[in-house]
Design an enzyme around this catalytic site. Structure first.
Site, PDB file in Angstrom:
ATOM      1  N   GLN A 100      -8.689  -7.479 -10.524  1.00 47.03           N
ATOM      2  CA  GLN A 100      -9.345  -6.254 -10.050  1.00 47.03           C
ATOM      3  C   GLN A 100      -8.907  -5.055 -10.892  1.00 47.03           C
ATOM      4  O   GLN A 100      -9.723  -4.237 -11.314  1.00 47.03           O
ATOM      5  CB  GLN A 100      -8.977  -6.036  -8.580  1.00 47.03           C
ATOM      6  CG  GLN A 100      -9.322  -4.668  -8.037  1.00 47.03           C
ATOM      7  CD  GLN A 100      -9.016  -4.574  -6.549  1.00 47.03           C
ATOM      8  OE1 GLN A 100      -9.723  -5.116  -5.730  1.00 47.03           O
ATOM      9  NE2 GLN A 100      -7.956  -3.868  -6.203  1.00 47.03           N
ATOM     10  N   HIS A 102       0.847  -1.199   0.000  1.00 54.92           N
ATOM     11  CA  HIS A 102       0.000   0.000   0.000  1.00 54.92           C
ATOM     12  C   HIS A 102       0.882   1.248   0.000  1.00 54.92           C
ATOM     13  O   HIS A 102       0.580   2.241  -0.666  1.00 54.92           O
ATOM     14  CB  HIS A 102      -0.875   0.054   1.256  1.00 54.92           C
ATOM     15  CG  HIS A 102      -1.794  -1.101   1.446  1.00 54.92           C
ATOM     16  ND1 HIS A 102      -1.607  -2.046   2.428  1.00 54.92           N
ATOM     17  CD2 HIS A 102      -2.924  -1.465   0.788  1.00 54.92           C
ATOM     18  CE1 HIS A 102      -2.589  -2.940   2.386  1.00 54.92           C
ATOM     19  NE2 HIS A 102      -3.398  -2.622   1.394  1.00 54.92           N
TER      20      HIS A 102
HETATM   21  P1  AMP Z   1      -6.299  -4.064  -0.272  1.00 54.61           P
HETATM   22  O1  AMP Z   1      -6.128  -3.260   0.970  1.00 54.61           O
HETATM   23  O2  AMP Z   1      -5.820  -5.468  -0.146  1.00 54.61           O
HETATM   24  O3  AMP Z   1      -7.683  -3.947  -0.861  1.00 54.61           O
HETATM   25  O4  AMP Z   1      -5.329  -3.406  -1.338  1.00 54.61           O
HETATM   26  C1  AMP Z   1      -5.429  -2.043  -1.675  1.00 54.61           C
HETATM   27  C2  AMP Z   1      -4.568  -1.776  -2.879  1.00 54.61           C
HETATM   28  O5  AMP Z   1      -3.202  -2.088  -2.575  1.00 54.61           O
HETATM   29  C3  AMP Z   1      -4.962  -2.624  -4.092  1.00 54.61           C
HETATM   30  O6  AMP Z   1      -4.903  -1.819  -5.263  1.00 54.61           O
HETATM   31  C4  AMP Z   1      -3.902  -3.697  -4.094  1.00 54.61           C
HETATM   32  O7  AMP Z   1      -3.647  -4.243  -5.381  1.00 54.61           O
HETATM   33  C5  AMP Z   1      -2.699  -2.924  -3.588  1.00 54.61           C
HETATM   34  N1  AMP Z   1      -1.705  -3.860  -3.035  1.00 54.61           N
HETATM   35  C6  AMP Z   1      -1.907  -4.809  -2.089  1.00 54.61           C
HETATM   36  N2  AMP Z   1      -0.781  -5.522  -1.891  1.00 54.61           N
HETATM   37  C7  AMP Z   1       0.150  -5.023  -2.723  1.00 54.61           C
HETATM   38  C8  AMP Z   1       1.517  -5.343  -2.998  1.00 54.61           C
HETATM   39  N3  AMP Z   1       2.159  -6.333  -2.382  1.00 54.61           N
HETATM   40  N4  AMP Z   1       2.169  -4.614  -3.925  1.00 54.61           N
HETATM   41  C9  AMP Z   1       1.544  -3.606  -4.584  1.00 54.61           C
HETATM   42  N5  AMP Z   1       0.261  -3.260  -4.377  1.00 54.61           N
HETATM   43  C10 AMP Z   1      -0.439  -3.952  -3.465  1.00 54.61           C
END
Ligand code: AMP
Length: 287
Positions: A153, A37
């Site tokens: 997504q 994030h």
């Molecule tokens: P989430 O909180 O899991 O819904 O993720 C929020 C955003 O952070 C989404 O766009 C995810 O794809 C991105 N995200 C989560 N994990 C990672 C990661 N390891 N590397 C890059 N982006 C991430």
């Protein structure tokens, strides 16, 4: 940095910021923030004058029996992290603030949710596209930042923005990984020590695929079989191993100029996903 919980408050803050700000960026998250994030927030901070981080565990994207209730909620630590990275505002609504009455209007993207994660999570992507459309309408950002980690997504959201002429641009950020290759995820904290060690099998399967393609292998059935070997561990079960077109998400039988290789597996009770994109024009061919 302010933290607001209602749609009216965030709209008011944004209205004030819009006079001064050239670009407004939005980073939608479910919280329990980590460096993945963080990479989105940091990029947004370098590209925008005002950066809103939304933190909302969206109930409409969880199915029955999924981890909605136990999903980690760490708002205080998340707020410190966002402030350190230079975010301007956190929007952390309650479910009641986002869904004050039963939701009757939904955003449904057709066909793209059918395979990959959508196959085992019916209704998940309808929840994702709907909450993102709501967030886009509430914040009205110029740019919204998403991670390649959730590849399906990202494809759906980009398609929704294009098909509905939403006035913003989606900016995608690469996957941030641990030293051993495990993709950072809020769900990694569910893993026991022994499960954590095994969880690297997702990344290893993707590396194996890349190596085989670099060696000249193009047959998807051969690649999938080889990848499956990485998951032959106790407490690990494969949900899917797919090689698809990165835009249409249609299955490929041979590696094409561009291929998205995506995996999902359960390690213990924890469902993890990962992916890589193979671009033949950038490949280190070792034939
Ligand atoms: P989430 O909180 O899991 O819904 O993720 C929020 C955003 O952070 C989404 O766009 C995810 O794809 C991105 N995200 C989560 N994990 C990672 C990661 N390891 N590397 C890059 N982006 C991430």
């Amino acid at each position: 940095m302010d933290i607001v919980n209602t749609v009216a408050e965030v709209r008011q803050k944004i209205k004030a910021a819009r006079f001064a700000a050239k670009f407004i960026g939005l980073v939608p998250t479910m919280g329990a923030l980590h460096a993945g994030h963080g990479s989105l927030i940091t990029r947004a901070v370098t590209e925008c004058d005002t950066v809103v981080v939304s933190i909302f565990v969206n109930p409409t994207q969880f199915g029955p029996g999924e981890d909605l209730d136990r999903y980690p909620r760490t708002l205080e630590t998340d707020a410190k992290y966002c402030e350190k990275l230079g975010a301007s505002l956190i929007f952390a609504p309650s479910p009641e603030a986002m869904y004050p009455q039963p939701q009757l209007a939904w955003v449904d993207v057709e066909t793209l949710p059918e395979g990959l994660c959508g196959a085992s999570r019916p209704g998940h992507f309808r929840g994702v596209t709907t909450v993102c459309a709501k967030l886009f309408n509430i914040v009205q950002p110029d740019f919204a930042y998403f991670g390649q980690k959730d590849a399906q997504q990202a494809v759906l959201i980009q398609r929704m923005v294009r098909d509905l002429n939403l006035p913003l641009e989606i900016r995608l950020c690469p996957i941030v990984r641990e030293k051993d290759g495990l993709a950072l995820s809020s769900r990694n904290r569910y893993l026991s020590q022994s499960e954590r060690k095994k969880a690297v099998c997702l990344f290893q399967s993707l590396q194996r695929c890349r190596q085989l393609v670099e060696g000249g292998q193009r047959d998807v059935s051969v690649l999938r079989k080889a990848m499956a070997e990485s998951f032959a561990l106790p407490e690990v079960s494969i949900e899917y191993i797919e090689i698809v077109d990165p835009e249409t998400l249609q299955e490929q039988s041979e590696i094409q100029d561009r291929s998205l290789v995506a995996v999902a597996a359960r390690v213990g009770a924890t469902r993890l996903i990962d992916n890589i994109e193979i671009d033949l024009s950038n490949l280190q061919e070792k034939v």
